[in-house]
Structure formats: structure tokens, C-alpha cells
Design a protein around this motif. Structure first.
Motif, mmCIF file in Angstrom:
data_model
loop_
_atom_site.group_PDB
_atom_site.id
_atom_site.type_symbol
_atom_site.label_atom_id
_atom_site.label_comp_id
_atom_site.label_asym_id
_atom_site.label_seq_id
_atom_site.Cartn_x
_atom_site.Cartn_y
_atom_site.Cartn_z
ATOM 1 N N VAL A 401 0.821 -1.214 0.000
ATOM 2 C CA VAL A 401 0.000 0.000 0.000
ATOM 3 C C VAL A 401 0.858 1.268 0.000
ATOM 4 C CG1 VAL A 401 -1.587 1.374 1.420
ATOM 5 C CG2 VAL A 401 -2.105 -1.021 0.935
ATOM 6 N N PRO A 402 1.946 1.350 0.797
ATOM 7 C CA PRO A 402 2.774 2.570 0.733
ATOM 8 C C PRO A 402 3.319 2.865 -0.660
ATOM 9 C CG PRO A 402 3.332 1.293 2.679
ATOM 10 C CD PRO A 402 2.404 0.440 1.860
ATOM 11 N N ILE A 403 3.587 1.825 -1.442
ATOM 12 C CA ILE A 403 4.075 2.048 -2.805
ATOM 13 C C ILE A 403 2.975 2.659 -3.656
ATOM 14 C CG2 ILE A 403 5.009 0.936 -4.869
ATOM 15 C CD1 ILE A 403 6.082 -1.278 -3.068
ATOM 16 N N VAL A 404 1.761 2.131 -3.510
ATOM 17 C CA VAL A 404 0.622 2.661 -4.269
ATOM 18 C C VAL A 404 0.378 4.116 -3.897
ATOM 19 C CG1 VAL A 404 -1.852 2.430 -4.708
ATOM 20 C CG2 VAL A 404 -0.434 0.377 -4.482
ATOM 21 N N ILE A 405 0.418 4.418 -2.596
ATOM 22 C CA ILE A 405 0.188 5.796 -2.136
ATOM 23 C C ILE A 405 1.284 6.717 -2.669
ATOM 24 C CG2 ILE A 405 0.141 7.287 -0.095
ATOM 25 C CD1 ILE A 405 -1.121 4.942 1.429
#
Length: 422
Positions: A401-405
Motif C-alpha cells: 500500500v505505501p508504494i501505491v500511495i
């Protein structure tokens, strides 16, 4: 003995497998630099040397530098569109048609266990060293542990009581030292033989900060014993604050070598050290080349010279900074090191000891034989624990998720950037 193992594996039709090895490199969690990548590489290369089929699948958004320019087949399934990610992983691994799928971390295991279920092939998970997990660890029918510390923990974990826990210590391939790079680095650091070099090869971060401090304390004690010494730390920066703290070490000469020219395949430079302070795989590589080798000990000021009477204690934690030796006499151990440094016969005896035990205990082909026994014991996927798969998915989300954000913010900045017109 190794030649006999290779011959038997190559010429026995009953030992044919096709293994998909799966490992993750996710930028929110790491950089793809670490011993687990090289450990997997050594195992896959060993399997192919034994006449088996093996292929590595790398999942994530970073490709590990250790896997560049290899003869071994490596396929990178890059994380781009979240909706297309699992279908891409599934199609790539299915196209390889493996008989077994073997994951080397919790994140890659989530995907590999789903693909294994689809193909109805066994799914294996390796815990590649490190401390015992304090939170979630996935269920797997077969778990491989590098250390007795991890294996003992897993045997007593309620969710794994019906699983098979396999203690198969980290394995290494023989490798050559690079005299040209070593000569260049000696010139750059003005190493002229007037001082003994204590070498620590590691990622520079919290996990290994204490081992560097123990190496620095060792240099202080050697200087106090009238053996002029210096410390060379060879590695990449994993934590800037840790590096800043280590730079403040005083009273000794310490050089940090961060140039990728030297940190890439850094094991080729272990000959630079008169003494090597090693952890995990680095310890084994130094031992294989018959170095004077020490390992960190928890709660001690300096690392321990590895001796026949303490080897098993240190190996229990994979020669990590968590190492513990019952009733350890730090002063007596240091005195033994001084005797080795001052007596050529003792030095030769120590070098022969560590070299012989490395060949006996760390041979990659013995590891291949043990893994083949594991693989051939299973031919189907077995039970699926839906709740555990869901928990595994939550762990995966935490890292992806941090990569997507981050990518979302990056796109927003690009689209909101002012444009200029002629």
C-alpha cells in the motif's frame, strides 16, 4: 564426498524436480541487498548443478543487484498495476510448470501459496535467518529454518505443530577472491601492512550496528595489547542515523567503504582483513577461505574468536549478534586470539579448523540433498487455511500500500505541475 552427491543426484531419475523459487523485494521494506538473496541464489545454482530444474521469480518493485547478469534464469514480476499483479505472477509461474514452489519471505509466500494451490503442488516457506518473529508468521506444511534458534521456535508454535520443520543451515557456493579489487582498495585506504586490519562486511543499519561497535572495541583492545590495528567497514547504508552514530566512533582508525565498486560482491574482498568479524552468511564465507574469524556475542564488549568449544553455541543463532555462549570468558577468549596472532603454528591450526568446518557444514550440495529430500516427500498442495491466507494478505498490504500511495502522490504532483506555453 560432494562429487559423489552431485553424481547421485544427476543420475537418479527418482530425484527430478522443477522448483520455482520466489522472493520479494519491496521498496517499502528493503533494497534487495542482503544475505537471503545470495542464499537463495546459491541454493538455486546448486540445484541446477545437481541436474535439477530451478528458476527464481522476483516479486516487487526493485530488482536485486545480486541477480544481475546471471546464467541462472531469473524472472522479475514487477509491481505496477495492483489489479494485474497477481494474475501476472500466476501466469508467469504457471507457465514454468513447477513441481514445487518455494518462497523465501512472508510476502512472496502469500502469492506462491495461492499459485501452488491452483497447480496442486507443494508450497514451502524458508525463514532465512534473523530473530524469531514476534508477530505474524504464516502457516506452511513445510518450513525451512537456517538456525536452531528459529527451528526450535517454530516447533513450539501452536499453528505449526502439524507442520514439518526442517533445520537446513544457510549454504554457500565456493567463490574466488578478487586480487585486483583488493589491491586497489588497499591502495585507496593506504593499507601497507603496518597495522592489522579488522574487517566487517555488512549493511550499515540498526541490525548490525552493535556488531560494528564490537569490532571497534576489538581494535581498541588490540591496540592496547601493542598490536597496531584499524577497522574497515565495507557495506551499503541501510539506516542513515545508524551510520551517523557509527561515524562518531573515536580513538581508533575506522574507514567506511561505501563505493558500489567494492560493495557489490563484497565477499570477494574478505582477503583484505587480517581478522574478519562475520555474521550469518558473511561468517561462513570468511570461514570457507580459512580466515581468522570472530562472531559477535550478545552482551559482550568484543566479538568471540570462534573455537571448537563455542562453534555450536554461535551457530545456533546463525552467527548473529544474538549469539550466546554459556559461561563465556571474554578475557580468556581474547587471550587465545592474541596467541593466534603471535604464533604462526596456532594461526595455521585455527585457519585449518574454520576452513574444514565450513566445508563440512556449509556445503551447498549437502543443502541441495536435504532440500531434495524435503521436495520428494510431498507431491500435492495439502490443506489451505483460509483465515491464515487472509492474515497473510494483510501483511502483504502493509508493504504494498505505501508504494501505491507514493505513486499516487507522484502522479498528482506531475499532473498539478504548472505548464508553460510559448
Amino acid at each position: 564426498m560432494i562429487a559423489n552427491i552431485i553424481h547421485d543426484l544427476k543420475h537418479s531419475p527418482e530425484t527430478r524436480v522443477r522448483v520455482a523459487y520466489v522472493i520479494s523485494v519491496v521498496s517499502s521494506d528493503g533494497t534487495g541487498v542482503g544475505g537471503s538473496y545470495r542464499s537463495l541464489l546459491a541454493l538455486a545454482q546448486g540445484m541446477r548443478s545437481a541436474g535439477q530444474d530451478a528458476k527464481i521469480f522476483v516479486l516487487g518493485d526493485v530488482f536485486p543487484s545480486a541477480y544481475q547478469n546471471l546464467d541462472l534464469p531469473v524472472e522479475f514480476v514487477e509491481f505496477r498495476n495492483p489489479l494485474d499483479y497477481f494474475p501476472a505472477i500466476c501466469s508467469r509461474i504457471c507457465a514454468y510448470a513447477p513441481t514445487h514452489i518455494h518462497a523465501f519471505d512472508n510476502k512472496s509466500y502469500f502469492f506462491s501459496r495461492l499459485v501452488a494451490r491452483k497447480l496442486d503442488v507443494p508450497s514451502i516457506l524458508t525463514r532465512a535467518g534473523g530473530p524469531n518473529p514476534t508477530r505474524y508468521f504464516p502457516y506452511a506444511r513445510d518450513v525451512v529454518a537456517f538456525s536452531e534458534e528459529n527451528a526450535s521456535y517454530f516447533r513450539n508454535l501452536p499453528k505449526l505443530r502439524a507442520s514439518s520443520i526442517h533445520l537446513i543451515p544457510n549454504r554457500i557456493l565456493d567463490f574466488d577472491l578478487c586480487a585486483a579489487k583488493e589491491s586497489e582498495l588497499r591502495e585507496r585506504l593506504a593499507i601497507d601492512g603496518s597495522e592489522l586490519v579488522v574487517l566487517r562486511v555488512c549493511r550499515i543499519g540498526l541490525a548490525y550496528e552493535e556488531s560494528v561497535r564490537q569490532a571497534a572495541n576489538l581494535v581498541r583492545k588490540l591496540n592496547a595489547a601493542s598490536i597496531p590495528s584499524r577497522l574497515v567497514v565495507l557495506g551499503t547504508i541501510q539506516d542513515a542515523e545508524s551510520y551517523a552514530r557509527l561515524q562518531r566512533i573515536q580513538d581508533i582508525r575506522i574507514d567506511f567503504v561505501l563505493d558500489r565498486k567494492f560493495t557489490f560482491n563484497a565477499n570477494e574482498l574478505i582477503g583484505l582483513g587480517d581478522i574478519v568479524v562475520g555474521v550469518g552468511r558473511g561468517f561462513m564465507e570468511a570461514a570457507l577461505h580459512g580466515m581468522i574469524v570472530l562472531a559477535p556475542v550478545s552482551g559482550c564488549d568484543v566479538p568471540a574468536l570462534v573455537l571448537p568449544e563455542n562453534f555450536d553455541h554461535l551457530s545456533r543463532t546463525n552467527f548473529s549478534p544474538r549469539g550466546f555462549i554459556p559461561e563465556f570468558d571474554e578475557s580468556k577468549n581474547f587471550s587465545e586470539l592474541l596467541l593466534i596472532l603471535r604464533n604462526k603454528d596456532r594461526e595455521t591450526s585455527h585457519r585449518n579448523f574454520v576452513r574444514s568446518i565450513a566445508k563440512a557444514r556449509f556445503s551447498v550440495m549437502e543443502g541441495v540433498r536435504r532440500h531434495l529430500q524435503l521436495y520428494l516427500a510431498r507431491n500435492n498442495h495439502g490443506d489451505t487455511r483460509v483465515l491464515d491466507v487472509a492474515l497473510n494478505f494483510i501483511v502483504v498490504l502493509r508493504f504494498y500500500v505505501p508504494i501505491v500511495i507514493r505513486r499516487g502522490f507522484s502522479m498528482m504532483r506531475r499532473t498539478s505541475a504548472p505548464t508553460t506555453s510559448n
